[in-house]
Motif scaffolding. Structure first.
Motif, PDB file in Angstrom:
ATOM      1  N   THR A  53       0.856  -1.181   0.000  1.00 28.96           N
ATOM      2  CA  THR A  53       0.000   0.000   0.000  1.00 28.96           C
ATOM      3  C   THR A  53       0.893   1.232   0.000  1.00 28.96           C
ATOM      4  N   LYS A  54       0.826   1.981  -1.081  1.00 35.56           N
ATOM      5  CA  LYS A  54       1.633   3.190  -1.230  1.00 35.56           C
ATOM      6  C   LYS A  54       0.766   4.288  -1.831  1.00 35.56           C
ATOM      7  N   PRO A  55       1.044   5.547  -1.493  1.00 32.93           N
ATOM      8  CA  PRO A  55       0.284   6.633  -2.109  1.00 32.93           C
ATOM      9  C   PRO A  55       0.615   6.797  -3.597  1.00 32.93           C
ATOM     10  N   THR A  56       1.776   6.321  -4.005  1.00 33.70           N
ATOM     11  CA  THR A  56       2.210   6.421  -5.393  1.00 33.70           C
ATOM     12  C   THR A  56       2.292   5.028  -6.001  1.00 33.70           C
ATOM     13  N   SER A  57       1.753   4.861  -7.202  1.00 32.64           N
ATOM     14  CA  SER A  57       1.844   3.565  -7.872  1.00 32.64           C
ATOM     15  C   SER A  57       3.286   3.304  -8.286  1.00 32.64           C
ATOM     16  N   PHE A  58       3.587   2.051  -8.552  1.00 30.56           N
ATOM     17  CA  PHE A  58       4.925   1.683  -8.981  1.00 30.56           C
ATOM     18  C   PHE A  58       5.266   2.369 -10.302  1.00 30.56           C
ATOM     19  N   GLN A  59       4.297   2.462 -11.205  1.00 32.18           N
ATOM     20  CA  GLN A  59       4.519   3.101 -12.491  1.00 32.18           C
ATOM     21  C   GLN A  59       4.825   4.588 -12.316  1.00 32.18           C
ATOM     22  N   ALA A  60       4.141   5.271 -11.400  1.00 26.64           N
ATOM     23  CA  ALA A  60       4.415   6.684 -11.127  1.00 26.64           C
ATOM     24  C   ALA A  60       5.806   6.842 -10.511  1.00 26.64           C
ATOM     25  N   PHE A  61       6.162   5.924  -9.635  1.00 25.94           N
ATOM     26  CA  PHE A  61       7.498   5.918  -9.035  1.00 25.94           C
ATOM     27  C   PHE A  61       8.570   5.820 -10.124  1.00 25.94           C
ATOM     28  N   LEU A  62       8.360   4.904 -11.092  1.00 28.98           N
ATOM     29  CA  LEU A  62       9.320   4.750 -12.182  1.00 28.98           C
ATOM     30  C   LEU A  62       9.372   5.991 -13.064  1.00 28.98           C
ATOM     31  N   ALA A  63       8.202   6.580 -13.334  1.00 28.36           N
ATOM     32  CA  ALA A  63       8.145   7.765 -14.194  1.00 28.36           C
ATOM     33  C   ALA A  63       8.892   8.947 -13.580  1.00 28.36           C
ATOM     34  N   GLU A  64       8.937   9.007 -12.255  1.00 27.15           N
ATOM     35  CA  GLU A  64       9.684  10.065 -11.575  1.00 27.15           C
ATOM     36  C   GLU A  64      11.193   9.844 -11.668  1.00 27.15           C
ATOM     37  N   ARG A  65      11.609   8.584 -11.714  1.00 27.65           N
ATOM     38  CA  ARG A  65      13.039   8.247 -11.696  1.00 27.65           C
ATOM     39  C   ARG A  65      13.665   8.092 -13.069  1.00 27.65           C
ATOM     40  N   TYR A  66      12.884   7.625 -14.042  1.00 23.70           N
ATOM     41  CA  TYR A  66      13.426   7.272 -15.346  1.00 23.70           C
ATOM     42  C   TYR A  66      12.585   7.882 -16.463  1.00 23.70           C
ATOM     43  N   PRO A  67      13.195   8.103 -17.616  1.00 18.27           N
ATOM     44  CA  PRO A  67      12.406   8.594 -18.766  1.00 18.27           C
ATOM     45  C   PRO A  67      11.631   7.434 -19.392  1.00 18.27           C
ATOM     46  N   VAL A  68      10.355   7.338 -19.080  1.00 21.43           N
ATOM     47  CA  VAL A  68       9.530   6.235 -19.585  1.00 21.43           C
ATOM     48  C   VAL A  68       8.648   6.717 -20.730  1.00 21.43           C
ATOM     49  N   ASP A  69       8.424   5.837 -21.716  1.00 26.85           N
ATOM     50  CA  ASP A  69       7.589   6.180 -22.868  1.00 26.85           C
ATOM     51  C   ASP A  69       6.114   5.978 -22.582  1.00 26.85           C
ATOM     52  N   ASN A  70       5.788   4.928 -21.870  1.00 32.82           N
ATOM     53  CA  ASN A  70       4.399   4.559 -21.631  1.00 32.82           C
ATOM     54  C   ASN A  70       4.203   4.418 -20.126  1.00 32.82           C
ATOM     55  N   PHE A  71       3.337   5.240 -19.559  1.00 31.07           N
ATOM     56  CA  PHE A  71       3.113   5.220 -18.113  1.00 31.07           C
ATOM     57  C   PHE A  71       2.514   3.907 -17.637  1.00 31.07           C
ATOM     58  N   ARG A  72       1.615   3.295 -18.440  1.00 33.46           N
ATOM     59  CA  ARG A  72       0.949   2.055 -18.031  1.00 33.46           C
ATOM     60  C   ARG A  72       1.905   0.868 -17.999  1.00 33.46           C
ATOM     61  N   ALA A  73       2.757   0.756 -19.021  1.00 31.39           N
ATOM     62  CA  ALA A  73       3.704  -0.349 -19.102  1.00 31.39           C
ATOM     63  C   ALA A  73       5.071   0.222 -19.466  1.00 31.39           C
ATOM     64  N   PRO A  74       5.739   0.808 -18.490  1.00 34.24           N
ATOM     65  CA  PRO A  74       6.998   1.492 -18.781  1.00 34.24           C
ATOM     66  C   PRO A  74       8.080   0.555 -19.320  1.00 34.24           C
TER      67      PRO A  74
END
Length: 159
Positions: A53-74
């Motif tokens: 249980t986190k306030p931020t999803s794993f995908q949002a966490f990755l988007a903050e750290r890395y340049p991701v193309d697709n937020f749903r499936a980075p």
């Protein structure tokens, strides 16, 4: 009489299907037959762990750290010790398609109804710049991949 036998057979079949083996993922598991990538003969192995249980999803966490193309499936590239690796994160549909999530036992429960659509488990595959599956047990990159993904998971948990 034949109808009675059919009912008994159906009940036995239901009972045998219901007693399938379930998997508890204490830390993580690496499972074969995941996403398919051009140049790889079979599906990639995936590093799978349970979300907390986190306030931020794993995908949002990755988007903050890395340049991701697709937020749903980075999907994104990282450099570790001078070598490049591609990280492929599964979305909910891919997770269900490649792995029997219904056979995983959830141990952490989120009671927030806003998080009901969040995945209960996260799956990640990792390839090197030559499209080699880094999570295949015999891979020379296996330890690099597992250590990187364990650290990534822990960083997310600490957040």
């Amino acid at each position: 009489m034949n109808k009675g036998i059919a009912i008994i057979f159906a009940l036995l079949l239901t009972v045998s299907c219901a007693s399938r083996y379930k998997t508890v993922i204490n830390d993580y598991v690496v499972l074969p037959e995941g996403k398919e990538v051009v140049g790889v003969k079979s599906g990639l192995h995936a590093f799978i762990f349970e979300t907390l249980t986190k306030p931020t999803s794993f995908q949002a966490f990755l988007a903050e750290r890395y340049p991701v193309d697709n937020f749903r499936a980075p999907e994104f590239w990282v450099t570790i010790d001078g070598s490049r690796y591609k990280i492929l994160v599964y979305d909910n549909n891919e997770l269900e398609k490649y792995f029997r999530v219904s056979e995983f036992i959830q141990t952490h429960f989120d009671t927030d109804p806003d998080n009901s659509n969040r995945p209960k488990f996260i799956a990640i595959s990792m390839i090197n710049e030559y499209n080699e599956d880094c999570l295949e047990e015999r891979s020379l990159y296996y330890n690099v991949a597992v250590n990187f993904l364990k650290t990534l998971k822990q960083d997310y948990y600490k957040r």
